[in-house]
Design an enzyme around this catalytic site. Structure first.
Site, PDB file in Angstrom:
ATOM      1  N   TYR A 152     -17.912 -19.020 -26.946  1.00 25.77           N
ATOM      2  CA  TYR A 152     -17.306 -19.942 -28.251  1.00 25.77           C
ATOM      3  C   TYR A 152     -17.545 -21.072 -28.436  1.00 25.77           C
ATOM      4  O   TYR A 152     -17.602 -21.583 -27.211  1.00 25.77           O
ATOM      5  CB  TYR A 152     -15.950 -19.447 -28.719  1.00 25.77           C
ATOM      6  CG  TYR A 152     -15.035 -18.723 -28.624  1.00 25.77           C
ATOM      7  CD1 TYR A 152     -14.764 -19.211 -27.130  1.00 25.77           C
ATOM      8  CD2 TYR A 152     -14.094 -18.010 -28.835  1.00 25.77           C
ATOM      9  CE1 TYR A 152     -13.437 -19.531 -27.281  1.00 25.77           C
ATOM     10  CE2 TYR A 152     -13.158 -17.977 -28.383  1.00 25.77           C
ATOM     11  CZ  TYR A 152     -12.395 -18.841 -27.370  1.00 25.77           C
ATOM     12  OH  TYR A 152     -11.018 -18.876 -27.023  1.00 25.77           O
ATOM     13  N   GLU A 153     -17.633 -21.263 -29.310  1.00 26.63           N
ATOM     14  CA  GLU A 153     -17.244 -23.421 -29.225  1.00 26.63           C
ATOM     15  C   GLU A 153     -19.027 -23.735 -29.319  1.00 26.63           C
ATOM     16  O   GLU A 153     -18.893 -24.414 -28.302  1.00 26.63           O
ATOM     17  CB  GLU A 153     -16.433 -23.474 -29.034  1.00 26.63           C
ATOM     18  CG  GLU A 153     -15.089 -23.421 -29.329  1.00 26.63           C
ATOM     19  CD  GLU A 153     -15.079 -23.439 -30.827  1.00 26.63           C
ATOM     20  OE1 GLU A 153     -15.835 -24.113 -31.263  1.00 26.63           O
ATOM     21  OE2 GLU A 153     -14.588 -22.446 -31.795  1.00 26.63           O
ATOM     22  N   GLY A 154     -20.050 -23.261 -28.557  1.00 23.29           N
ATOM     23  CA  GLY A 154     -21.491 -22.892 -28.150  1.00 23.29           C
ATOM     24  C   GLY A 154     -21.153 -22.865 -26.962  1.00 23.29           C
ATOM     25  O   GLY A 154     -20.635 -23.414 -25.913  1.00 23.29           O
TER      26      GLY A 154
END
Lengths: 607, 607
Positions: free
Chosen positions: A444-446
């Site tokens: 998550y968050e890239g």
């Protein structure tokens, strides 16, 4: 059940001895409040809160999970009470501006506290964790009225925030989002669409939730240039649109379902439906992605810290087990003759696993707190050039902190399981939960792949390597200054070689990429990992310098400093050589990746 | 829900084209029954069973798990019916001797079928999986009466077997076991003690379960030289001690509880209590560990295949997703202009992850089937020298198959999650189950650390390197034969270098270990991984040879052979360089591992 002690001694080493945080804080506006005594007291209290309040809820939260009933999410037993204590303690606003009810302490202090929260209860930490980013986005891009309505509530912690980006068909590629925002006749917008993977999207900890939502206006340009940011509260503040105050009418926001997932069960990962929900534009039209990046950069560092926190927790428990568990005699001869077998910490391979965890956790802590100073300076340094330098370095290190510490965090938590042998696989011991919780941090968050493209493509190559040079020059200066320091020879020589090679590899990829842009993606993850190992080598060399100076000066606490040197040795001898593989794979380039067509990948089983 | 197709085309390549299985089988006793047509039909039918019967139960089995009620274990819905079909199909006895009801086909064939079972439903596969080992131990070490009582039941599959080794305080160090066996006045023994982590220890699939149990006789010598092996059935065969036949009286064996664990939820991992249970000695007194190794060596190869099976399953599903999921445009320019974004398989880093899975799964398959020939030959080669050579190579490769394929299996299943991005973390897609199921394979049947000690300490160094030379000589001979083959230059040159370096590294560790035995443990895991990469490089070079010959001969199916060459290129360019780090870490030795005392490990957080 796992135990956990905040690593206060090591934090003191990193902050006070290695990175001169006292001097750093003294130079910041409001720094007079951040005296070493105050900082030490806050960290100690934070450690106590993590250990006594959050830790006991971690395993139970994993087993219970969240439940959605009648549109309401029930968090695991004890989460709500722990959150109330957190708010009562004033933790949410520690580093927020006093004008919005914060205590005005430096942002870097939050990073140290974050680590403790992540070590003791990652799933719980995600509830308050996302509020920081939401608050930051409003602080930077919100109108005064929006700040008045939402910011103080987020700072106090009586409301929490979310980031609503992902939709079922798009996560990385936000240009594809379908959520729409249509102006209404009250000066606001009506938001309609479905967002998924919304962490803390619905819960029972606070009376209201402030969603920051990406959506497209009717006249939006195609792709990522047509995205706008909206604030969409679960309950509308009393007098619309944004006068703040008590919680009012329910907005058209609802939780459609909760995801069943591998880990962080205590956190509600929601499908959030916006059904003509009332929303307010944050920042300029069509500039939502840039506003969102304010949240995302902070969140990315936060996720890196999650990797760090889990490494540390896993390490502490693996160490305790390895001291206690009796199995086999040391190959080099019996060590605990009075016992039926030796404690497994005598075995070199068990030590290799523990030292991998230790060197990565202590190294990660240095990297996070080094980055924390840049966070402070990028916003508050009095000198513009210093702010710019900090901003540049922060941009370079953010994807490294995020991806390197989560990739290695996953490895380290798995080493923790491995130290426990078969018991590591059993839920009761809690070691496998660290692995399951850590798994999300690489995503998550890239994802790691996205961080790697950000680092190599956007930060390094797009600046013609200038961004990288800011950091390699700092390393070079350190190496030169230590050239005659015999105590550091074993560290400075390899560091110096790698630092030069880092530039060469960058140049080599850059040259290839001029002819074929796919060469960037082909090298990117190996490049990021290589970069992470070198960054940690720099900090470990500095730590060795600090420790050997402390020993030479007879400062006391000798065992601590000797352990620091031994861990630095381990890092250089047994982890840093991984750069050899990464360097060779970067140089090999992308030809072998691009040779097969999509069809040809599956010829072994499709018949 | 994940899909799965048995990789029949690739198996045909490995068995028929690369390793000349038709010739191999023709040379074995009873080999006339293993004609290529028969083998192909069996593999195809096995693939159908895996896909149609086992696969649909995999995800549900994970969610449902096993339930213990009133001492009885209920397996997930459908498991029992699938097992009945398995028995009806004659699968349990495929490679067993006809005199015990088996079909007398070669053991290696089971390895290929095992892969399919592990790909489609690992938890289910553990029920019949352990029976092979139990049957083998009885076949090699059991009395005629014991064979008559138990063996045909295991071969038919109407009973299953277990291995009862581990106790709460010992797993690796079996010399510490506390379970006792006291002779009774009926010529048998009474077994008392508690065993843990007993896979398939209790279940509802069969009418009886045959436990093979390690216990100590009253006069047993200390440690591992005092362990004996007993067969302890759940129900006693009708006329005791061992006349076989219908199931009789319930024995004093019970399941005390089920473990809650990270994965393989569909398999019952039991605490088994023996309460003066009737048991019968298998093999000589105090020689139980040697007898158990008959089971363990087979089980270790079986666990390696679990790693392989999970890699393949994860790869197939990641590939399907990567072809389907649209996200971002290729950096090198739009590839699917008619769609809103390109399928993610265009992105080099996604390809890197898929190719990592593919190269490891196809490489692992070659390694397993190469090892399978050794399994056949070690038992059945007509020539004694050939049997001995096969035995030696099998001893060398068993820990590599076990540990390398499970370590890399864990990595590969994680790459599968990573290809899915955030969706990989969501249970619904099934990708995270592969990771959780794979996690145990690095632990059971001896952790990676234990395999590494077996390889480097027991197999390689204890033979003064002679065992290793059998393999490196074979590689050397291959490299020399191909020295002038331009088509193989890119493979043979690096392989040849690594093969020589393998010997050098062995010598270097051996020299150090003469002075300090801890140097073995310090190098062992890096040595095992290094060995695995070189073994796979050898097989990938041979695969490239086979593929390039097929292309040169115009055999058709060109795309398949070209894909094989491209995957070999990827392996050599983007995976094999990992040996550089391992070699350097092996050379670095153990000094940095042994510097800290047990206390000094924790000085950062213990204050």
């Amino acid at each position: 059940m796992p135990d956990y002690q905040a690593p206060l001694r090591d934090l003191r080493f990193v902050m006070d001895e290695l990175l001169d945080y006292p001097g750093h804080y003294a130079g910041l506006p409001g720094g007079e409040d951040a005296s070493p005594d105050v900082i030490a007291a806050i960290l100690e209290e934070g450690g106590r809160f993590a250990r006594e309040v959050l830790l006991p809820l971690n395993q139970r939260g994993d087993q219970e999970g969240c439940v959605l009933e009648g549109g309401e999410v029930k968090t695991p037993q004890g989460f709500k009470e722990a959150y109330a204590q957190y708010v009562d303690g004033g933790w949410p606003g520690l580093a927020a501006e006093p004008e919005f009810g914060g205590q005005g302490l430096p942002a870097s202090l939050n990073l140290a506290l974050s680590e403790m929260i992540c070590s003791s209860n990652l799933a719980w930490g995600m509830y308050p964790g996302l509020s920081h980013g939401a608050a930051d986005a409003l602080r930077h891009h919100g109108s005064d009225a929006q700040k008045a309505s939402y910011l103080s509530k987020l700072v106090e912690g009586v409301w929490t925030g979310t980031m609503c980006l992902t939709e079922p068909h798009c996560g990385t590629d936000l240009g594809l989002i379908k959520t729409r925002a249509v102006p209404d006749d009250e000066g606001g917008y009506r938001i309609t669409g479905t967002k998924i993977f919304i962490s803390a999207g619905e819960h029972d900890l606070t009376e209201n939730i402030v969603h920051l939502v990406l959506a497209k206006l009717p006249d939006a340009p195609e792709g990522s240039r047509g995205i706008s940011l909206f604030v969409v509260p679960k309950y509308l503040p009393e007098s619309l649109p944004d006068a703040g105050g008590r919680v009012g009418e329910r907005n058209g926001v609802s939780c459609g379902s909760l995801e069943h997932k591998m880990g962080i069960h205590g956190n509600a990962t929601c499908v959030i439906n916006f059904d003509a929900a009332k929303g307010y534009l944050v920042g300029p039209e069509h500039k939502g992605l840039a506003c969102m990046f304010t949240m995302m950069n902070e969140a990315r560092i936060g996720v890196g810290i999650q990797g760090l926190g889990l490494m540390e927790a896993s390490f502490q428990n693996a160490l305790a087990y390895a001291r206690d568990r009796l199995q086999m005699r040391a190959l080099s001869g019996t060590k605990a003759a009075a016992k039926p077998a030796d404690p497994i910490i005598v075995h070199p391979d068990v030590r290799r696993m523990l030292l991998t965890q230790k060197a990565l956790a202590e190294g990660g802590r240095m990297l996070v707190m080094y980055t924390g100073q840049l966070v402070d300076l990028a916003e508050h340094a009095s000198d513009a050039a210093e702010r710019e330098r900090a901003e540049t370095l922060l941009g370079l290190l953010t994807p490294i902190v995020k991806a390197f510490l989560t990739e290695l965090g996953f490895e380290a938590t798995n080493e923790g399981v491995q130290v426990f042998g078969g018991h590591g696989f059993i839920a009761e011991w809690g070691m496998e939960q660290f692995v399951r919780d850590a798994r999300i941090t690489r995503l998550y968050e890239g994802t790691t792949g996205i961080q790697a493209l950000d680092l190599l493509g956007r930060k390094v190559l797009m600046s013609q390597g200038e961004t990288l040079k800011v950091f390699t020059k700092e390393i070079h200066t350190f190496c030169q200054a230590q050239a005659d320091n015999d105590a550091l020879k074993g560290y400075v020589e390899p560091l110096s070689r790698l630092n030069a090679e880092w530039g060469e590899l960058t140049m080599a990829v850059g040259m290839k990429a001029m002819h074929d842009r796919d060469e960037v993606g082909a090298a990117s993850v190996d490049y990021l990992l290589y970069s992470g190992y070198v960054a940690l080598a720099y900090l470990w060399a500095r730590a060795a310098d600090t420790a050997s100076q402390a020993l030479a000066a007879g400062k006391g606490d000798e065992a601590f400093y000797r352990a620091k040197l031994a861990t630095a040795d381990f890092y250089f001898q047994r982890l840093l050589p991984r750069t050899r593989g990464h360097a060779e794979m970067i140089r090999a380039g992308g030809v072998s990746l691009m040779a097969l067509s999509a069809d040809e990948f599956g010829l072994g089983f499709e018949i």
